[in-house]
Design an enzyme around this catalytic site. Structure first.
Site, PDB file in Angstrom:
ATOM      1  N   GLN A 135       0.834  -1.195   0.000  1.00  0.00           N
ATOM      2  CA  GLN A 135       0.000   0.000   0.000  1.00  0.00           C
ATOM      3  C   GLN A 135       0.872   1.249   0.000  1.00  0.00           C
ATOM      4  O   GLN A 135       1.889   1.322   0.684  1.00  0.00           O
ATOM      5  CB  GLN A 135      -0.927   0.012   1.225  1.00  0.00           C
ATOM      6  N   CYS A 149     -10.729  -1.519  -3.223  1.00  0.00           N
ATOM      7  CA  CYS A 149     -10.115  -0.367  -3.873  1.00  0.00           C
ATOM      8  C   CYS A 149     -10.949   0.127  -5.044  1.00  0.00           C
ATOM      9  O   CYS A 149     -10.527   1.041  -5.768  1.00  0.00           O
ATOM     10  CB  CYS A 149      -8.688  -0.705  -4.333  1.00  0.00           C
TER      11      CYS A 149
END
Length: 479
Positions: free
Chosen positions: A311, A435
């Site tokens: 991330q 996401c």
């Protein structure tokens, strides 16, 4: 993510996502008949599209998407793409200004293809992202109550980046990012959202490139900042010994760890000096995890390598993990299934709290990394490789074990095969981290149809100044 923190695999255009700037249709732009609308008439911006563009309608009623325009603003526009059902335009002049409009903090705004919401106040950016999730869920007949917000520092959050390198016909070197919807490289001298250690490297990297004998042999440069090291990875298309010496001098001068992906086809990774230890570290107390063993370490260590998914925003990632831990309240005896588990981002903290975790990942290299991390931290995590988009594999996986809680953290394509199957197994809790809010809404509809109810929702501002987000949802089986 490619190389250092590579992007998750892209999904084919589905026509569902409001984040895509280009429509899913392959129809080429076509000119419309003249005089369908007054081209010079100002437009009133009604709302924001999911991708952050202003939405209006011209005098003929046709939808117009306007770059960098905000709700409530009256604007004069120039249409740069005309399509059958809508036009795409940019602002020629602002006639009225929204109180939510701010001065973009980066001088490359409007040229660089990243951070395209800098003209909108940060609080308004985050409110827009929550509204997008609520709207997409409402389209599926799923009303949401309060949507919580997860955020970090406003600037300097990005711990990895890939900078393109281009040498023009005159021999001038460009270093930067792509322009929006273009392969054109925008030369930059700074990046507002990079962590300070990476921002400081842009100018000296540009200078070094101008001094190389063969700058055209450099495809791109990847940057990564961890607490242990700052890493520069060069995509070197062809070996250049003299230039490699210059790169080594740069690494020594700026105290960075240097590596190179060498070769055009199937490049191999070479390090200047010893290979650095790349680690993600989680404080258990910061995650709200109380180790179930008195002898357990107070910190989790997740090792990764160039090419592994990581991330981009370390602070927001740890807050997301903490939120999932709080929702699932893991404890000794809990049987937990973590799908799309990666290198153990959720598996390891949940196991540290005492849950027995079975982690499943599709990527073979990441399965190996996950197993290594579980052993490194001495945690009760079993690991399996499986194709989680295969309906038969998913049914077999769910049928073989009793599960008290399920964690889903899929790529943009979502977890449809799993959500279509999970209702038959009546797993008490499902924590879904997404996401892409469009595929999340699709999958949430499958869960609700199967008897699940939405209990908690949070939107994480992982990518400040962009329309992209991470959405967390907690579902509980209600029958």
């Amino acid at each position: 993510m490619a190389m250092l923190g590579k992007r998750r695999p892209p999904r084919p255009a589905s026509g569902h996502s409001g984040l895509a700037r280009q429509p899913s249709s392959n129809t080429a732009p076509a000119k419309q008949p003249a005089a369908t609308a007054d081209a010079d008439a100002p437009l009133m911006i009604e709302r924001l599209a999911h991708d952050g563009r202003g939405v209006s309608h011209n005098s003929a009623g046709k939808t117009v998407f306007v770059d960098q325009a905000l709700p409530g603003e009256q604007v004069e526009v120039a249409v740069h793409i005309t399509r059958k059902r809508f036009d795409e335009a940019h602002v020629k002049a602002l006639m009225t200004t929204s109180p939510q409009r701010v001065t973009p903090p980066c001088s490359h705004f409007g040229h660089c293809g990243g951070c395209d919401l800098q003209h909108l106040a940060v609080d308004a950016q985050r409110a827009h992202k929550r509204e997008v999730v609520s709207e997409l869920m409402a389209r599926q007949g799923i009303p949401l109550g309060e949507v919580a917000a997860i955020s970090g520092h406003q600037e300097g959050y990005r711990r990895r980046a890939r900078l393109g390198v281009k040498v023009d016909a005159q021999g001038s070197v460009r270093l930067g990012f792509r322009a929006a919807n273009s392969h054109r490289l925008v030369d930059i001298d700074h990046c507002h959202v990079l962590v300070p250690a990476l921002q400081a490297l842009i100018a000296p990297l540009k200078q070094l490139l101008t001094e190389l004998d063969a700058p055209r042999a450099v495809g791109h440069i990847e940057l990564l900042a961890t607490p242990q090291a700052t890493v520069v990875l060069v995509r070197q298309l062809k070996e250049q010994p003299q230039d490699w010496q210059r790169w080594q001098g740069f690494a020594d001068q700026h105290q960075v760890r240097l590596g190179a992906w060498l070769g055009r086809e199937s490049p191999s990774l070479h390090w200047h000096g010893a290979e650095p230890a790349l680690e993600e570290r989680f404080s258990l107390s910061a995650l709200g995890v109380s180790p179930h063993q008195e002898s357990a370490e107070s910190e989790l260590v997740l090792q990764f390598a160039p090419g592994d998914f990581l991330q981009v925003n370390a602070e927001v990632n740890q807050k997301m993990v903490s939120q999932v831990v709080a929702w699932l309240t893991p404890a000794p005896g809990m049987q937990l299934l973590d799908l799309f588990a990666g290198m153990g981002n959720f598996s390891l903290p949940l196991a540290a709290a005492g849950a027995s975790v079975h982690a499943v990942e599709g990527n073979t290299a990441m399965v190996e990394r996950l197993g290594t991390n579980a052993a490194l931290n001495q945690l009760n995590v079993s690991v399996q490789q499986a194709d989680l988009n295969d309906a038969i594999a998913v049914k077999t996986l769910l049928r073989e074990r009793s599960v008290d809680a399920l964690v889903l953290d899929p790529p943009r394509s979502g977890a449809e095969a799993i959500c279509q199957a999970v209702g038959r197994h009546r797993i008490p809790k499902v924590a879904y981290v997404s996401c892409d809010p469009a595929t999340l809404a699709r999958d949430a509809a499958h869960l609700v149809h199967a008897g699940y109810r939405v209990k908690q929702v949070a939107v994480a501002d992982m990518f400040l100044h962009t329309a992209h987000m991470e959405t967390l949802m907690l579902f509980e089986y209600a029958g």
